[in-house]
Design a protein around this motif. Structure first.
Motif, PDB file in Angstrom:
ATOM      1  N   ASP A   1       0.069  16.398  -4.138  1.00  0.00           N
ATOM      2  CA  ASP A   1       0.276  15.311  -5.211  1.00  0.00           C
ATOM      3  C   ASP A   1       1.768  14.561  -4.990  1.00  0.00           C
ATOM      4  N   ARG A   2       2.346  14.432  -3.598  1.00  0.00           N
ATOM      5  CA  ARG A   2       3.338  13.716  -3.355  1.00  0.00           C
ATOM      6  C   ARG A   2       3.196  12.296  -2.727  1.00  0.00           C
ATOM      7  N   GLN A   3       3.946  11.421  -2.930  1.00  0.00           N
ATOM      8  CA  GLN A   3       3.903  10.260  -2.274  1.00  0.00           C
ATOM      9  C   GLN A   3       4.310  10.478  -0.735  1.00  0.00           C
TER      10      GLN A   3
ATOM     11  N   ILE B   1       5.691  -3.671   6.898  1.00  0.00           N
ATOM     12  CA  ILE B   1       5.459  -2.497   6.854  1.00  0.00           C
ATOM     13  C   ILE B   1       6.663  -1.429   7.295  1.00  0.00           C
ATOM     14  N   GLY B   2       7.164  -0.736   6.661  1.00  0.00           N
ATOM     15  CA  GLY B   2       8.200   0.066   6.933  1.00  0.00           C
ATOM     16  C   GLY B   2       9.345  -0.389   6.416  1.00  0.00           C
ATOM     17  N   GLY B   3       9.551  -1.684   5.992  1.00  0.00           N
ATOM     18  CA  GLY B   3      10.654  -2.452   5.635  1.00  0.00           C
ATOM     19  C   GLY B   3      11.129  -3.132   6.521  1.00  0.00           C
TER      20      GLY B   3
ATOM     21  N   PHE C   1       3.269   8.168   8.258  1.00  0.00           N
ATOM     22  CA  PHE C   1       3.537   8.542   6.852  1.00  0.00           C
ATOM     23  C   PHE C   1       3.840  10.061   6.621  1.00  0.00           C
TER      24      PHE C   1
ATOM     25  N   PHE D   1       7.312   6.637   4.556  1.00  0.00           N
ATOM     26  CA  PHE D   1       7.354   5.988   5.774  1.00  0.00           C
ATOM     27  C   PHE D   1       8.137   6.549   6.793  1.00  0.00           C
TER      28      PHE D   1
ATOM     29  N   MET E   1       1.046  -1.323   0.039  1.00  0.00           N
ATOM     30  CA  MET E   1      -0.121  -0.076  -0.037  1.00  0.00           C
ATOM     31  C   MET E   1       0.929   1.246  -0.168  1.00  0.00           C
ATOM     32  N   LYS E   2       0.365   2.203  -0.467  1.00  0.00           N
ATOM     33  CA  LYS E   2       1.017   3.627  -0.418  1.00  0.00           C
ATOM     34  C   LYS E   2       0.168   4.736  -0.036  1.00  0.00           C
TER      35      LYS E   2
ATOM     36  N   VAL F   1      -2.709  14.222  -1.293  1.00  0.00           N
ATOM     37  CA  VAL F   1      -3.376  14.529  -2.420  1.00  0.00           C
ATOM     38  C   VAL F   1      -3.191  16.218  -2.728  1.00  0.00           C
TER      39      VAL F   1
ATOM     40  N   LEU G   1      -0.710   9.053  -0.449  1.00  0.00           N
ATOM     41  CA  LEU G   1      -0.537   9.849  -1.671  1.00  0.00           C
ATOM     42  C   LEU G   1      -0.997  11.179  -0.793  1.00  0.00           C
TER      43      LEU G   1
END
Ligand code: ADP
Ligand code: MG
Lengths: 148, 264
Positions: free
Chosen positions: A9-11, A57-59, A29, A14, A1-2, A6, A4
């Motif tokens: 407009d940047r991802q 999640i988070g790597g 995030f 984490f 999952m990601k 809005v 955004l």
């Protein structure tokens, strides 16, 4: 999952993970542009689903342990299912406080060896000389070890 | 006014979770472990109690007697029977350097099974929220299968036999984890019901692109009536590797081992 942001407009990136210990997971995030932080809160079933896939999640922050998910998840494992091969690096093994030892003793034998090793590796990597329950809590959250 | 925003595949910045990369790393670990395994053969049937595990174990022992380096992965996580059939000694599993050593049968067959890990007489149960466990249990079983492939020190093998549970779910998981769908050996008993179940399984394997090495009709010449082995072999244009009676002789196992091992 990601995630955004809005408006920008940047991802979102984490930031940190918390494991309250009730089977849920919280991950924060942050938008790299406006700095807004959102938290994703998963219920125990969702948390378990992610853990069941063997991903974090988070790597992934610890090198994979053999049969890591099996050992963390199986509830009916034999206490003496595993033995660590004797010829292992000992050297600068961190100390365990009495309280930490007590806590470790409550971990089922099936996973205890792995849990001990993960905390010891964490302590070594972070230059921690003595493992205490507080160190264990921080490590659990940082490493994403829900249920260990 | 509906919001206008980019969706999942539009976002390409690296993110620290890297879930896709984590899955990729898992697959690579499987591929690396199996790089020295000449081939993986799945033993399946779609039906329970027809002798998949019995055939897998005896076939493995026969291949080992012929001098082959053989492994058996017991993929029946919930009903593991391989350690008993291979007569592996009861002992703790040794961990070292990121792997777990397989158990070894008296003939030298290397084996791993949930049966080595779970308490005698207890089911395979997982820690986790009791409600809606169906959501995650399947994922956990697929992960367990992946770990048994990737984390067991199989070493160089001529063949790794995978003993599947009834149904085709585990086969699908196995096919997804391996670089290629594995060749299959199908086990049936003579009856029309078994024929029907194995037909579905063979179609599922074929739809996945898995080659079929042949079918073995087990428990032939006994109380079961039918000719499932012949029918399926004809229908799928695959060899009938054997019609096995009850309590086959060592000679009979050797013969199948030659046919299965020889087609390597
Ligand atoms: N040819 C055979 N001769 C004697 N016993 C057999 C034969 N095939 C299977 N069995 C026995 O039948 C039972 C079911 O076989 P099993 O291999 O466990 O089936 P599956 O793995 O397909 O569920 C086991 O007790 C097994 O030992
Ligand atoms: Mg079986």
């Amino acid at each position: 999952m990601k995630f955004l942001c809005v408006e920008c407009d940047r991802q979102m990136a984490f930031e940190e993970r918390q494991l309250p210990g009730d089977g849920t997971l919280a991950a924060a995030f942050r938008c790299p542009q406006c700095g807004r932080v959102v938290a994703m809160l998963t219920n125990p079933m969702e948390t378990q689903l992610v853990a069941s896939l063997g991903v974090k999640i988070g790597g992934a922050t610890v090198s994979p342990q053999p049969l890591e998910t099996i050992r963390a998840a199986v509830a009916t494992g034999k206490d003496d299912a595993f033995v660590e091969d004797g010829k292992r690096e000992t050297g600068d093994a961190p100390a365990w406080s009495a309280e930490a030892q007590e806590r470790l003793a409550r971990v089922p034998g099936f996973v205890r060896g792995m849990v001990k090793r993960i905390y010891a590796d964490y302590a070594r990597d972070h230059g921690v000389a003595e493992i205490t329950p507080a160190v264990m809590d921080t490590a659990r959250s940082e490493l994403g070890l829900e249920g260990m | 006014m509906p919001l206008n925003f980019r969706t999942y595949h539009d976002l390409t910045e690296p993110d620290r979770s890297g879930l896709a990369e984590q899955i990729g790393a898992q697959r690579r670990r499987v591929a690396e472990r199996l790089a020295v395994v000449a081939r993986v053969v799945a033993v399946m049937s779609g039906k329970g109690g027809v002798g998949k595990s019995f055939v897998t174990a005896h076939l493995a022992r026969a291949l080992a007697r012929m001098g082959g380096a053989v492994g058996v992965l017991d993929a029946d996580l919930n009903g593991p029977t391989v350690p008993q059939l291979l007569r592996v000694p009861v002992a703790s599993c040794t961990l070292h350097d990121g792997v777990v050593e397989p158990a070894v049968s008296p003939e030298g067959v290397r084996c791993f099974s949930m049966g080595l890990l779970i308490e005698d007489g207890r089911p395979l149960a997982f820690r986790g929220p009791a409600a809606e466990s169906f959501v995650w249990r399947g994922a956990l079983e697929a992960t367990a299968l992946r770990e048994l492939l990737a984390d067991v020190a199989w070493g160089p093998l001529d063949v790794l036999l995978v003993d599947l549970p009834p149904g085709m779910q585990r086969f699908t998981e196995l096919a997804e984890l391996l670089p290629e769908p594995p060749p299959v050996v199908a086990i049936t008993i003579p009856t029309p019901e078994s024929e029907d179940a194995v037909r579905r399984a063979l179609h599922a394997a074929r739809d996945r692109g898995a080659p079929c090495l042949g079918v073995i009709e087990n428990m032939a010449g006994g109380p079961f009536v039918g000719d499932a082995g012949d029918t399926l072999a004809r229908e799928f244009a695959i060899p009938l590797l054997a019609r096995l009676p009850f309590h086959p002789s060592a000679h009979e196992w050797d013969r199948i081992a030659h046919r299965v091992g020889g087609s390597a």
